[in-house]
Write a protein that holds these residues in place. Structure first.
Motif, PDB file in Angstrom:
ATOM      1  N   TYR A   1       5.203   9.796  -0.753  1.00  0.00           N
ATOM      2  CA  TYR A   1       4.310   8.628  -0.834  1.00  0.00           C
ATOM      3  C   TYR A   1       4.636   7.816  -2.089  1.00  0.00           C
ATOM      4  CZ  TYR A   1       1.381   9.745   3.107  1.00  0.00           C
ATOM      5  OH  TYR A   1       0.942   9.958   4.387  1.00  0.00           O
ATOM      6  N   HIS A   2       4.742   6.499  -1.914  1.00  0.00           N
ATOM      7  CA  HIS A   2       5.011   5.618  -3.051  1.00  0.00           C
ATOM      8  C   HIS A   2       4.396   4.252  -2.770  1.00  0.00           C
ATOM      9  CE1 HIS A   2       8.284   5.284  -0.128  1.00  0.00           C
ATOM     10  NE2 HIS A   2       8.570   4.080  -0.609  1.00  0.00           N
ATOM     11  N   LYS A   3       4.244   3.457  -3.822  1.00  0.00           N
ATOM     12  CA  LYS A   3       3.644   2.125  -3.664  1.00  0.00           C
ATOM     13  C   LYS A   3       4.120   1.238  -4.817  1.00  0.00           C
ATOM     14  CE  LYS A   3      -0.584   3.533  -6.111  1.00  0.00           C
ATOM     15  NZ  LYS A   3      -2.047   3.729  -6.027  1.00  0.00           N
ATOM     16  N   VAL A   4       3.926  -0.070  -4.641  1.00  0.00           N
ATOM     17  CA  VAL A   4       4.261  -1.024  -5.703  1.00  0.00           C
ATOM     18  C   VAL A   4       2.972  -1.732  -6.121  1.00  0.00           C
ATOM     19  CG1 VAL A   4       5.488  -3.162  -6.251  1.00  0.00           C
ATOM     20  CG2 VAL A   4       6.630  -1.384  -4.912  1.00  0.00           C
ATOM     21  N   VAL A   5       2.697  -1.715  -7.412  1.00  0.00           N
ATOM     22  CA  VAL A   5       1.556  -2.460  -7.966  1.00  0.00           C
ATOM     23  C   VAL A   5       2.129  -3.413  -9.011  1.00  0.00           C
ATOM     24  CG1 VAL A   5      -0.622  -2.314  -9.220  1.00  0.00           C
ATOM     25  CG2 VAL A   5       0.008  -0.497  -7.616  1.00  0.00           C
ATOM     26  N   MET A   6       2.052  -4.709  -8.748  1.00  0.00           N
ATOM     27  CA  MET A   6       2.684  -5.705  -9.603  1.00  0.00           C
ATOM     28  C   MET A   6       1.665  -6.382 -10.504  1.00  0.00           C
ATOM     29  SD  MET A   6       5.820  -6.411  -9.842  1.00  0.00           S
ATOM     30  CE  MET A   6       5.675  -8.052 -10.518  1.00  0.00           C
ATOM     31  N   SER A   7       1.798  -6.198 -11.806  1.00  0.00           N
ATOM     32  CA  SER A   7       0.894  -6.912 -12.707  1.00  0.00           C
ATOM     33  C   SER A   7       1.668  -7.724 -13.747  1.00  0.00           C
ATOM     34  CB  SER A   7      -0.041  -5.931 -13.406  1.00  0.00           C
ATOM     35  OG  SER A   7       0.722  -4.901 -13.995  1.00  0.00           O
TER      36      SER A   7
ATOM     37  N   ARG B   1      19.002   4.660 -13.600  1.00  0.00           N
ATOM     38  CA  ARG B   1      18.128   5.621 -12.901  1.00  0.00           C
ATOM     39  C   ARG B   1      17.803   5.152 -11.499  1.00  0.00           C
ATOM     40  NH1 ARG B   1      14.558   7.948 -17.919  1.00  0.00           N
ATOM     41  NH2 ARG B   1      16.333   9.102 -18.782  1.00  0.00           N
ATOM     42  N   PHE B   2      17.977   6.047 -10.559  1.00  0.00           N
ATOM     43  CA  PHE B   2      17.786   5.760  -9.145  1.00  0.00           C
ATOM     44  C   PHE B   2      16.784   6.771  -8.595  1.00  0.00           C
ATOM     45  CE2 PHE B   2      21.781   4.182 -10.518  1.00  0.00           C
ATOM     46  CZ  PHE B   2      22.074   3.070  -9.736  1.00  0.00           C
ATOM     47  N   VAL B   3      15.735   6.275  -7.950  1.00  0.00           N
ATOM     48  CA  VAL B   3      14.723   7.178  -7.392  1.00  0.00           C
ATOM     49  C   VAL B   3      15.160   7.574  -5.982  1.00  0.00           C
ATOM     50  CG1 VAL B   3      12.295   7.485  -6.847  1.00  0.00           C
ATOM     51  CG2 VAL B   3      12.949   5.968  -8.707  1.00  0.00           C
ATOM     52  N   VAL B   4      15.324   8.868  -5.766  1.00  0.00           N
ATOM     53  CA  VAL B   4      15.755   9.381  -4.456  1.00  0.00           C
ATOM     54  C   VAL B   4      14.530   9.957  -3.753  1.00  0.00           C
ATOM     55  CG1 VAL B   4      17.298  10.979  -3.263  1.00  0.00           C
ATOM     56  CG2 VAL B   4      18.031   9.909  -5.414  1.00  0.00           C
ATOM     57  N   LEU B   5      14.188   9.387  -2.596  1.00  0.00           N
ATOM     58  CA  LEU B   5      12.977   9.783  -1.868  1.00  0.00           C
ATOM     59  C   LEU B   5      13.330  10.353  -0.505  1.00  0.00           C
ATOM     60  CD1 LEU B   5      11.047   6.367  -2.062  1.00  0.00           C
ATOM     61  CD2 LEU B   5      10.879   8.199  -3.707  1.00  0.00           C
ATOM     62  N   SER B   6      12.543  11.310  -0.061  1.00  0.00           N
ATOM     63  CA  SER B   6      12.730  11.788   1.309  1.00  0.00           C
ATOM     64  C   SER B   6      11.942  10.897   2.262  1.00  0.00           C
ATOM     65  CB  SER B   6      12.244  13.228   1.431  1.00  0.00           C
ATOM     66  OG  SER B   6      10.900  13.308   1.043  1.00  0.00           O
ATOM     67  N   GLY B   7      12.533  10.630   3.424  1.00  0.00           N
ATOM     68  CA  GLY B   7      11.846   9.894   4.474  1.00  0.00           C
ATOM     69  C   GLY B   7      11.463  10.828   5.608  1.00  0.00           C
TER      70      GLY B   7
ATOM     71  N   VAL C   1       0.830  -1.199   0.000  1.00  0.00           N
ATOM     72  CA  VAL C   1       0.000   0.000   0.000  1.00  0.00           C
ATOM     73  C   VAL C   1       0.871   1.258   0.000  1.00  0.00           C
ATOM     74  CG1 VAL C   1      -1.981  -1.068   1.130  1.00  0.00           C
ATOM     75  CG2 VAL C   1      -0.133  -0.122   2.527  1.00  0.00           C
ATOM     76  N   SER C   2       0.235   2.344  -0.377  1.00  0.00           N
ATOM     77  CA  SER C   2       0.900   3.641  -0.382  1.00  0.00           C
ATOM     78  C   SER C   2       1.462   3.942   1.000  1.00  0.00           C
ATOM     79  CB  SER C   2      -0.152   4.681  -0.776  1.00  0.00           C
ATOM     80  OG  SER C   2       0.278   5.951  -0.405  1.00  0.00           O
ATOM     81  N   HIS C   3       2.725   4.343   1.050  1.00  0.00           N
ATOM     82  CA  HIS C   3       3.354   4.605   2.350  1.00  0.00           C
ATOM     83  C   HIS C   3       4.494   5.596   2.192  1.00  0.00           C
ATOM     84  CE1 HIS C   3       5.966   1.612   0.491  1.00  0.00           C
ATOM     85  NE2 HIS C   3       6.941   2.043   1.286  1.00  0.00           N
ATOM     86  N   THR C   4       4.935   6.125   3.322  1.00  0.00           N
ATOM     87  CA  THR C   4       6.158   6.927   3.356  1.00  0.00           C
ATOM     88  C   THR C   4       7.187   6.145   4.159  1.00  0.00           C
ATOM     89  OG1 THR C   4       5.411   8.062   5.350  1.00  0.00           O
ATOM     90  CG2 THR C   4       4.929   9.136   3.269  1.00  0.00           C
ATOM     91  N   ASP C   5       8.467   6.411   3.902  1.00  0.00           N
ATOM     92  CA  ASP C   5       9.519   5.676   4.602  1.00  0.00           C
ATOM     93  C   ASP C   5       9.874   6.350   5.923  1.00  0.00           C
ATOM     94  OD1 ASP C   5       9.568   3.855   2.577  1.00  0.00           O
ATOM     95  OD2 ASP C   5      11.337   4.684   1.584  1.00  0.00           O
ATOM     96  N   LYS C   6      10.299   5.524   6.877  1.00  0.00           N
ATOM     97  CA  LYS C   6      10.682   6.041   8.196  1.00  0.00           C
ATOM     98  C   LYS C   6      12.175   6.377   8.236  1.00  0.00           C
ATOM     99  CE  LYS C   6       6.555   4.659   8.683  1.00  0.00           C
ATOM    100  NZ  LYS C   6       6.273   4.582   7.258  1.00  0.00           N
TER     101      LYS C   6
END
Length: 320
Positions: free
Chosen positions: A246-252, A225-231, A188-193
């Motif tokens: 906020y980010h999430k993984v949807v696998m199809s 390419r590397f995605v840099v996210l703020s926690g 699910v959509s979440h932010t990192d700690k």
């Protein structure tokens, strides 16, 4: 800033030979890093510090690792939340597994991890995880240096103290869609700690990121390419200037998606620097222990069964 047309992704050039402090490329990139971080909490770094050989060796090693028996993989224990072995099972089918190497920029930690899974050791895997972690720490430290400069802080003093007080966790993750062919939306959509997170992966899509306009965009994978996210750590440090992404993984997809998550954590206390507190930005968060936030997150989720949107405020927010 190069905005990727189909995706609205801010892609910044972090090539090693171009990113020299003081040059015009550095200054432009620095300003764009701050802008992207303040506006949406993430950007994509185009980075040449991970060779194709290193990437191939890592993904090969990860496949071998996932093929090990379950009772061996669960030896990867860590009392910190989301640091050791984790898995997700739907209808007796394992749709997600991940393992973590804490202090991955230290070669001994990578050797200890390999020895845990392969009693005879696995030198190629120890080497590749360590070299990889060291390269990604370079991105994280450059981003922090740019933020110090951009906010008019003493860059040398802060960079030195940041590298001394930071530990890095490398998590190796696999995702697959459900056995019945349905998309796997368990993540699910979440932010990192974390303080900051850097995500990298194989060619199988699935990562979605939230933009400044609250749209979800799919990240199109690329080896460089590397995605840099703020926690949450960066949110507190920046006094709310930078929000956690906020980010999430949807696998199809039919194929397994292998990805690497590189997370920075403070070994001790996170506090907002005095340079980032003023009349327009009164102090929002009290100093707090980063590992303490992780422990609180675990008990908070278990006891209140709530999402963690207001976790930081509840844990260490300054009363208005």
């Amino acid at each position: 800033m190069n905005w990727h047309e189909e995706q609205c992704l801010p892609i910044l050039d972090f090539s090693r030979d171009k990113l020299m402090p003081g040059t015009s490329h550095w200054i432009t990139t620095r300003d764009n890093v701050r802008k992207a971080m303040e506006e949406q909490g993430w950007f994509v770094a185009e980075f040449d510090g991970v060779t194709s050989d290193l990437r191939d060796s890592l993904f090969t090693g990860m496949k071998e690792m996932y093929d090990l028996p379950y009772e061996i993989k669960i030896k990867n224990e860590n009392h910190k939340v989301s640091h050791g072995y984790m898995s997700m099972v739907v209808d007796d089918y394992r749709i997600h597994e991940s393992l973590g190497i804490d202090y991955a920029t230290e070669l001994q930690a990578c050797k200890d991890f390999s020895k845990l899974l392969w009693p005879q050791g696995n030198d190629p895997f120890s080497q590749s995880t360590h070299v990889y972690a060291t390269a990604l720490a370079e991105i994280e430290q450059k981003v922090m240096r740019m933020l110090y400069e951009s906010y008019g802080m003493d860059e040398k003093k802060h960079s030195a103290s940041h590298s001394e007080s930071t530990r890095y966790l490398l998590r190796m993750l696999s995702y697959r869609r459900q056995r019945n062919g349905e998309a796997n939306t368990g993540f699910v959509s979440h932010t990192d700690k974390s303080f900051m997170s850097i995500l990298h992966q194989n060619h199988v899509g699935g990562l979605h990121l939230k933009t400044m306009t609250d749209q979800w965009v799919g990240f199109k994978p690329s080896p460089t390419r590397f995605v840099v996210l703020s926690g949450m750590g960066l949110t507190a440090w920046s006094n709310d200037r930078i929000k956690a992404c906020y980010h999430k993984v949807v696998m199809s997809a039919d194929e397994v998606r292998y990805s690497l998550g590189f997370f920075s954590f403070h070994k001790g206390t996170i506090r907002t620097p005095e340079e980032l507190v003023d009349d327009q930005h009164p102090l929002r968060y009290n100093p707090f222990d980063h590992d303490g936030l992780l422990r609180f997150y675990e008990s908070y989720l278990n006891s209140l069964k709530k999402s963690s949107e207001d976790l930081l405020q509840v844990y260490c927010g300054v009363d208005p």
